[in-house]
Design an enzyme around this catalytic site. Structure first.
Site, PDB file in Angstrom:
ATOM      1  N   ASN A  53       2.854   7.451  -4.296  1.00  0.00           N
ATOM      2  CA  ASN A  53       1.414   7.246  -4.124  1.00  0.00           C
ATOM      3  C   ASN A  53       1.073   6.431  -2.880  1.00  0.00           C
ATOM      4  O   ASN A  53       1.919   5.681  -2.405  1.00  0.00           O
ATOM      5  CB  ASN A  53       0.860   6.517  -5.357  1.00  0.00           C
ATOM      6  CG  ASN A  53       0.501   7.479  -6.467  1.00  0.00           C
ATOM      7  OD1 ASN A  53      -0.052   8.536  -6.215  1.00  0.00           O
ATOM      8  ND2 ASN A  53       0.806   7.104  -7.694  1.00  0.00           N
ATOM      9  N   ARG A  95      -2.639  15.316 -18.660  1.00  0.00           N
ATOM     10  CA  ARG A  95      -3.372  14.196 -19.288  1.00  0.00           C
ATOM     11  C   ARG A  95      -4.736  14.674 -19.802  1.00  0.00           C
ATOM     12  O   ARG A  95      -5.216  14.227 -20.845  1.00  0.00           O
ATOM     13  CB  ARG A  95      -3.538  13.064 -18.265  1.00  0.00           C
ATOM     14  CG  ARG A  95      -2.243  12.301 -18.051  1.00  0.00           C
ATOM     15  CD  ARG A  95      -2.384  11.210 -17.003  1.00  0.00           C
ATOM     16  NE  ARG A  95      -1.175  10.384 -16.990  1.00  0.00           N
ATOM     17  CZ  ARG A  95      -0.801   9.639 -15.969  1.00  0.00           C
ATOM     18  NH1 ARG A  95      -1.529   9.588 -14.870  1.00  0.00           N
ATOM     19  NH2 ARG A  95       0.297   8.915 -16.042  1.00  0.00           N
ATOM     20  N   ASN A 130       4.195   2.256   1.228  1.00  0.00           N
ATOM     21  CA  ASN A 130       4.792   3.560   0.934  1.00  0.00           C
ATOM     22  C   ASN A 130       4.785   4.537   2.111  1.00  0.00           C
ATOM     23  O   ASN A 130       5.648   5.416   2.189  1.00  0.00           O
ATOM     24  CB  ASN A 130       4.124   4.177  -0.299  1.00  0.00           C
ATOM     25  CG  ASN A 130       4.529   3.443  -1.573  1.00  0.00           C
ATOM     26  OD1 ASN A 130       5.381   2.553  -1.524  1.00  0.00           O
ATOM     27  ND2 ASN A 130       3.949   3.792  -2.692  1.00  0.00           N
ATOM     28  N   GLY A 187      14.066   4.990  -9.528  1.00  0.00           N
ATOM     29  CA  GLY A 187      13.362   4.082 -10.432  1.00  0.00           C
ATOM     30  C   GLY A 187      12.880   4.841 -11.652  1.00  0.00           C
ATOM     31  O   GLY A 187      13.486   5.833 -12.063  1.00  0.00           O
ATOM     32  N   HIS A 230      -5.785  12.822  -6.231  1.00  0.00           N
ATOM     33  CA  HIS A 230      -5.058  12.205  -7.346  1.00  0.00           C
ATOM     34  C   HIS A 230      -5.384  10.720  -7.356  1.00  0.00           C
ATOM     35  O   HIS A 230      -4.541   9.871  -7.119  1.00  0.00           O
ATOM     36  CB  HIS A 230      -3.552  12.460  -7.179  1.00  0.00           C
ATOM     37  CG  HIS A 230      -2.692  11.766  -8.188  1.00  0.00           C
ATOM     38  ND1 HIS A 230      -2.773  12.014  -9.539  1.00  0.00           N
ATOM     39  CD2 HIS A 230      -1.727  10.817  -8.041  1.00  0.00           C
ATOM     40  CE1 HIS A 230      -1.897  11.244 -10.173  1.00  0.00           C
ATOM     41  NE2 HIS A 230      -1.253  10.504  -9.291  1.00  0.00           N
ATOM     42  N   ASP A 244      18.878   6.103  -3.832  1.00  0.00           N
ATOM     43  CA  ASP A 244      18.003   4.925  -3.822  1.00  0.00           C
ATOM     44  C   ASP A 244      18.525   3.967  -2.757  1.00  0.00           C
ATOM     45  O   ASP A 244      19.682   4.066  -2.340  1.00  0.00           O
ATOM     46  CB  ASP A 244      17.997   4.235  -5.193  1.00  0.00           C
ATOM     47  CG  ASP A 244      16.724   3.424  -5.432  1.00  0.00           C
ATOM     48  OD1 ASP A 244      15.831   3.909  -6.161  1.00  0.00           O
ATOM     49  OD2 ASP A 244      16.613   2.312  -4.858  1.00  0.00           O
TER      50      ASP A 244
HETATM   51  N1  LIG Z   1       2.075  11.458  -8.090  1.00  0.00           N
HETATM   52  C1  LIG Z   1       2.058  11.015  -9.341  1.00  0.00           C
HETATM   53  O1  LIG Z   1       1.522  11.671 -10.228  1.00  0.00           O
HETATM   54  C2  LIG Z   1       2.723   9.703  -9.690  1.00  0.00           C
HETATM   55  C3  LIG Z   1       2.845   9.294 -11.013  1.00  0.00           C
HETATM   56  C4  LIG Z   1       3.506   8.098 -11.296  1.00  0.00           C
HETATM   57  C5  LIG Z   1       3.997   7.313 -10.263  1.00  0.00           C
HETATM   58  N2  LIG Z   1       3.824   7.730  -8.974  1.00  0.00           N
HETATM   59  C6  LIG Z   1       4.334   6.970  -7.842  1.00  0.00           C
HETATM   60  O2  LIG Z   1       5.748   7.180  -7.750  1.00  0.00           O
HETATM   61  C7  LIG Z   1       6.334   6.066  -7.072  1.00  0.00           C
HETATM   62  C8  LIG Z   1       7.531   5.556  -7.871  1.00  0.00           C
HETATM   63  O3  LIG Z   1       7.107   4.976  -9.079  1.00  0.00           O
HETATM   64  P1  LIG Z   1       8.177   4.307 -10.070  1.00  0.00           P
HETATM   65  O4  LIG Z   1       7.425   3.873 -11.254  1.00  0.00           O
HETATM   66  O5  LIG Z   1       9.346   5.179 -10.211  1.00  0.00           O
HETATM   67  O6  LIG Z   1       8.607   3.028  -9.211  1.00  0.00           O
HETATM   68  P2  LIG Z   1      10.004   2.214  -9.321  1.00  0.00           P
HETATM   69  O7  LIG Z   1       9.777   0.918  -8.641  1.00  0.00           O
HETATM   70  O8  LIG Z   1      10.487   2.242 -10.704  1.00  0.00           O
HETATM   71  O9  LIG Z   1      11.003   3.106  -8.433  1.00  0.00           O
HETATM   72  C9  LIG Z   1      10.867   3.269  -7.073  1.00  0.00           C
HETATM   73  C10 LIG Z   1      12.250   3.294  -6.483  1.00  0.00           C
HETATM   74  O10 LIG Z   1      12.167   3.599  -5.086  1.00  0.00           O
HETATM   75  C11 LIG Z   1      13.234   2.922  -4.457  1.00  0.00           C
HETATM   76  N3  LIG Z   1      13.005   2.864  -3.010  1.00  0.00           N
HETATM   77  C12 LIG Z   1      12.169   2.056  -2.313  1.00  0.00           C
HETATM   78  N4  LIG Z   1      12.283   2.320  -1.002  1.00  0.00           N
HETATM   79  C13 LIG Z   1      13.192   3.305  -0.861  1.00  0.00           C
HETATM   80  C14 LIG Z   1      13.711   4.000   0.255  1.00  0.00           C
HETATM   81  N5  LIG Z   1      13.326   3.741   1.500  1.00  0.00           N
HETATM   82  N6  LIG Z   1      14.645   4.955   0.027  1.00  0.00           N
HETATM   83  C15 LIG Z   1      15.055   5.242  -1.234  1.00  0.00           C
HETATM   84  N7  LIG Z   1      14.592   4.607  -2.325  1.00  0.00           N
HETATM   85  C16 LIG Z   1      13.664   3.648  -2.145  1.00  0.00           C
HETATM   86  C17 LIG Z   1      13.243   1.561  -5.140  1.00  0.00           C
HETATM   87  O11 LIG Z   1      14.478   0.873  -4.928  1.00  0.00           O
HETATM   88  C18 LIG Z   1      13.010   1.960  -6.581  1.00  0.00           C
HETATM   89  O12 LIG Z   1      14.211   2.123  -7.302  1.00  0.00           O
HETATM   90  C19 LIG Z   1       5.217   5.038  -6.903  1.00  0.00           C
HETATM   91  O13 LIG Z   1       4.667   5.128  -5.600  1.00  0.00           O
HETATM   92  C20 LIG Z   1       4.200   5.469  -7.946  1.00  0.00           C
HETATM   93  O14 LIG Z   1       2.895   5.034  -7.631  1.00  0.00           O
HETATM   94  C21 LIG Z   1       3.198   8.902  -8.684  1.00  0.00           C
END
Ligand SMILES: NC(=O)c1ccc[n+]([C@@H]2O[C@H](COP(=O)([O-])OP(=O)(O)OC[C@H]3O[C@@H](n4cnc5c(N)ncnc54)[C@H](O)[C@@H]3O)[C@@H](O)[C@H]2O)c1
Length: 309
Positions: free
Chosen positions: A120, A151, A95, A9, A175, A32
């Site tokens: 997250n 940030r 998640n 994603g 976080h 994915d």
């Molecule tokens: N740690 C950090 O600093 C930080 C920062 C930003 C986002 N995040 C987290 O990262 C995660 C992803 O965010 P995003 O904006 O890319 O979301 P997104 O929805 O754009 O992408 C997530 C992807 O995961 C895929 N997915 C779901 N279940 C799956 C599985 N079992 N196996 C493989 N792929 C799977 C989905 O199909 C999707 O394409 C979220 O949990 C978000 O909160 C963390």
């Protein structure tokens, strides 16, 4: 060198794009569960290779983990992101199952991989990855502090009207909007404490704006941000694969350091080819110690939710 990014994603694809451009590894796999998404994004990125001048081989896979075999580093970004008004903690129910399943699949084909957790609520997902896999703790690294510190530097640069590259500043603790601790007392502008330039009110505002940095973007964009999170994931992968011994704030398992045990929390660590290699203990003052303990309490109660799922 081989890197797999699970979840193609916004964050996963941006992270992969950064890794490819910087030629951190030779082989890069995007995976994915959404049919065709990883393959499509991998092809799209490969079609920038001659334009951008990189030689990383990127391939995509829909849930076929055999393609990830022999990965040195695996970055987990799979899972749902938050929507405006949501906290990172609200994502745990969905998640946790995703991250646990991904870890199992990854280790089947890459038993020696270093796992970077981005999904997250990241502190709890890192704890879950450590508990469920049982692999050595130095091979599980949660990415949050690198982003939050970046940030923090952005917020400081806006107030100081300076280059973010001239700033040194870290965010420790959880976080989360209320659990992260931007250490403004220790932040410097080319070695000069930033507190020398900013009045108390401005310092407080910088800290507050840093803490809600992610939520602010989620409100503006309508979903969670990806450029800085993706770049932060790539910087971490680079520090591992190039054995850089970089000092980054990462979420790692604490065993008495900073007064905490049996918890994964953001602290300064040395990152190299073995994952996180050493926790660096800095002297927190009484107020910062109290904030750190509170942050740990909040993350611990989030970890307890895992037992109810
Ligand atoms: N740690 C950090 O600093 C930080 C920062 C930003 C986002 N995040 C987290 O990262 C995660 C992803 O965010 P995003 O904006 O890319 O979301 P997104 O929805 O754009 O992408 C997530 C992807 O995961 C895929 N997915 C779901 N279940 C799956 C599985 N079992 N196996 C493989 N792929 C799977 C989905 O199909 C999707 O394409 C979220 O949990 C978000 O909160 C963390």
């Amino acid at each position: 060198m081989k890197v797999t990014v699970v979840g193609s994603g916004a964050v996963g694809a941006t992270c992969a794009d950064n890794i490819a451009r910087r030629e951190i590894c030779h082989e890069l796999v995007l995976l994915d569960i959404k049919e065709g998404l990883a393959e499509g994004k991998a092809q799209d990125m490969m079609q920038t290779a001659t334009l951008l001048g990189f030689d990383t081989r990127i391939t995509g896979s829909t849930s076929d983990y055999s393609k990830t075999k022999g990965s040195d580093v695996v970055i987990i970004t799979s899972g749902i992101p938050r929507k405006p008004g949501m906290t990172r903690e609200e994502l745990i129910g969905t998640n946790a199952g995703i991250v646990k399943g991904v870890c199992e699949n990854i280790l089947t084909y890459s038993p020696d991989a270093i796992i970077v957790v981005i999904s997250n609520p990241m502190d709890t997902m890192t704890h879950l990855a450590l508990q469920s896999t049982g692999i050595p703790k130095n091979r599980i690294i949660g990415m949050g502090g690198i982003l939050d510190s970046s940030r923090f530097k952005y917020q400081l640069s806006q107030r100081l009207n300076c280059s973010p590259a001239d700033l040194n500043a870290i965010v420790v603790g959880g976080h989360g909007d209320t659990t992260m601790i931007p250490l403004i007392r220790l932040a410097t502008w080319n070695s000069i404490p930033v507190t020398h330039f900013l009045d108390t009110e401005t310092q407080k505002q910088v800290v507050a704006d840093t803490m809600v940095g992610g939520a602010t973007l989620t409100k503006l964009i309508g979903t969670s941000a990806w450029y800085a999170p993706g770049a932060a994931g790539a910087a971490l992968a680079e520090a591992i694969l190039r054995d850089e011994k970089k000092l980054f704030t990462c979420c790692v398992a604490l065993d008495g350091e900073y007064g905490q045990k049996d918890i994964c929390l953001g602290v300064p660590v040395i990152i190299g080819r073995n994952g996180w290699e050493k926790i660096v203990e800095c002297d927190l003052n009484a107020e910062e110690k109290e904030l750190f303990a509170k942050s740990a309490d909040a993350v611990r109660s989030m970890n307890d939710v895992l037992k109810t799922l």
